[in-house]
Design a protein around this motif. Structure first.
Motif, mmCIF file in Angstrom:
data_model
loop_
_atom_site.group_PDB
_atom_site.id
_atom_site.type_symbol
_atom_site.label_atom_id
_atom_site.label_comp_id
_atom_site.label_asym_id
_atom_site.label_seq_id
_atom_site.Cartn_x
_atom_site.Cartn_y
_atom_site.Cartn_z
ATOM 1 N N TRP A 1 0.836 -1.200 0.000
ATOM 2 C CA TRP A 1 0.000 0.000 0.000
ATOM 3 C C TRP A 1 0.866 1.243 0.000
ATOM 4 C CZ3 TRP A 1 -0.558 3.611 4.191
ATOM 5 C CH2 TRP A 1 -1.547 4.591 3.973
ATOM 6 N N THR A 2 0.532 2.188 -0.878
ATOM 7 C CA THR A 2 1.213 3.475 -0.930
ATOM 8 C C THR A 2 0.212 4.558 -0.559
ATOM 9 O OG1 THR A 2 2.695 2.723 -2.693
ATOM 10 C CG2 THR A 2 2.465 5.110 -2.390
ATOM 11 N N PRO A 3 0.486 5.343 0.480
ATOM 12 C CA PRO A 3 -0.475 6.373 0.886
ATOM 13 C C PRO A 3 -0.624 7.453 -0.178
ATOM 14 C CG PRO A 3 1.592 6.603 2.085
ATOM 15 C CD PRO A 3 1.668 5.310 1.345
ATOM 16 N N SER A 4 -1.850 7.916 -0.362
ATOM 17 C CA SER A 4 -2.122 9.007 -1.286
ATOM 18 C C SER A 4 -1.750 10.329 -0.620
ATOM 19 C CB SER A 4 -3.606 9.024 -1.642
ATOM 20 O OG SER A 4 -4.386 9.334 -0.484
ATOM 21 N N ALA A 5 -1.862 11.407 -1.377
ATOM 22 C CA ALA A 5 -1.613 12.735 -0.805
ATOM 23 C C ALA A 5 -2.591 13.012 0.329
ATOM 24 C CB ALA A 5 -1.720 13.802 -1.888
ATOM 25 N N THR A 6 -3.836 12.560 0.167
ATOM 26 C CA THR A 6 -4.847 12.738 1.216
ATOM 27 C C THR A 6 -4.470 11.960 2.465
ATOM 28 O OG1 THR A 6 -6.595 13.061 -0.425
ATOM 29 C CG2 THR A 6 -7.277 12.414 1.794
ATOM 30 N N ASP A 7 -3.993 10.737 2.271
ATOM 31 C CA ASP A 7 -3.567 9.927 3.411
ATOM 32 C C ASP A 7 -2.418 10.601 4.145
ATOM 33 O OD1 ASP A 7 -5.292 7.629 3.243
ATOM 34 O OD2 ASP A 7 -4.181 7.019 1.461
ATOM 35 N N ARG A 8 -1.438 11.081 3.399
ATOM 36 C CA ARG A 8 -0.280 11.706 4.029
ATOM 37 C C ARG A 8 -0.678 12.960 4.816
ATOM 38 N NH1 ARG A 8 4.462 9.558 2.839
ATOM 39 N NH2 ARG A 8 4.617 8.124 1.065
ATOM 40 N N ALA A 9 -1.597 13.722 4.247
ATOM 41 C CA ALA A 9 -2.072 14.925 4.940
ATOM 42 C C ALA A 9 -2.800 14.566 6.232
ATOM 43 C CB ALA A 9 -2.987 15.727 4.029
#
Length: 257
Positions: A188-196
């Motif tokens: 799984w690679t976090p999206s920009a939304t996940d990282r935020a």
């Protein structure tokens, strides 16, 4: 009549000779979670006041064999860490421990089979993951070809089914949440939304997936999240693997929050 234990011994022997089952015998979960290790990790499950004798090693191995990627994905450290995470989360869900419990509070995983104070009858928590809500029973039943909506207590009466539902939940994404398996194996690679939102790879995200609305994003670790982390670290130590990054979820925004 063959016993389930004998059938599983023959399955493992056959896998060793033929390399069948989606992963080599060298990567099978039984090479990491051996019978003695299972007994040591969950040594109090059959004690007085617990119902966890229901959870047998043979039932776990039989259920795990139906999910080829479970505990067999990645290198040795990744496989050990995923299994520590799985047992960490399921031990919290079924814990019978308390602060001064013999062996410590994290030696009492798999004490419970059914939710102690049911909140969603008849689809209350059962089994290692404490499968809850009609939609989870429906989705798990569809995936496993079982009528769990019509007979939810199957999860509390058949230990193989109980473990299958837990591993199914672990392996299955429910959008926008990734699967716990993908998180712990690096798929799984976090999206920009996940990282935020602070949602980064690591054990803490599996806590967020399972119960983030109540336990994550509080700015400090809740009792539940601490318990999940305590079990995970205990099993990592037993399996001789590092904890990895992002074990707590206190700074992760819950999904949908």
């Amino acid at each position: 009549m063959w016993t389930r234990a004998l059938a599983m011994m023959l399955f493992v022997a056959g896998a060793a000779l033929l390399g069948v089952g989606g992963a080599s015998a060298q990567q099978g979960v039984w090479n990491i979670i051996t019978r003695p290790m299972f007994q040591s990790m969950l040594s109090h499950r059959g004690d007085s006041g617990c119902q966890g004798a229901f959870y047998t090693y043979d039932a776990f191995i039989e259920a795990a064999s139906k999910f080829p990627g479970f505990g067999t994905t990645g290198d040795e450290q990744t496989r050990r860490r995923e299994l520590a995470a799985f047992f960490g989360q399921t031990s919290h869900e079924t814990t019978g421990g308390w602060a001064t419990a013999p062996g410590g509070p994290f030696a009492w995983g798999y004490c419970r089979v059914k939710e102690q104070n049911p909140t969603d009858p008849p689809y209350y928590g059962r089994g290692p993951i404490q499968l809850t809500h009609e939609y989870n029973y429906r989705l798990a039943g569809q995936a496993l070809n079982l009528n769990l909506v019509g007979n939810p207590d199957m999860v509390a009466s058949d230990p193989v089914v109980a473990f299958k539902t837990a591993i199914w939940f672990w392996m299955t994404p429910q959008s926008p949440k990734p699967s716990c398996h993908a998180v712990m194996t690096g798929a799984w690679t976090p999206s920009a939304t996940d990282r935020a939102a602070g949602r980064l790879p690591g054990y803490g995200l599996t806590s967020n997936i399972i119960n983030g609305g109540l336990e994550c994003g509080k700015g400090q670790s809740t009792d539940g999240a601490k318990d999940r982390g305590g079990y995970y670290k205990r099993y990592c130590d037993m399996l001789r693997v590092g904890y990895g990054d992002n074990v707590p979820c206190k700074d992760q925004k819950p999904y949908g929050g």
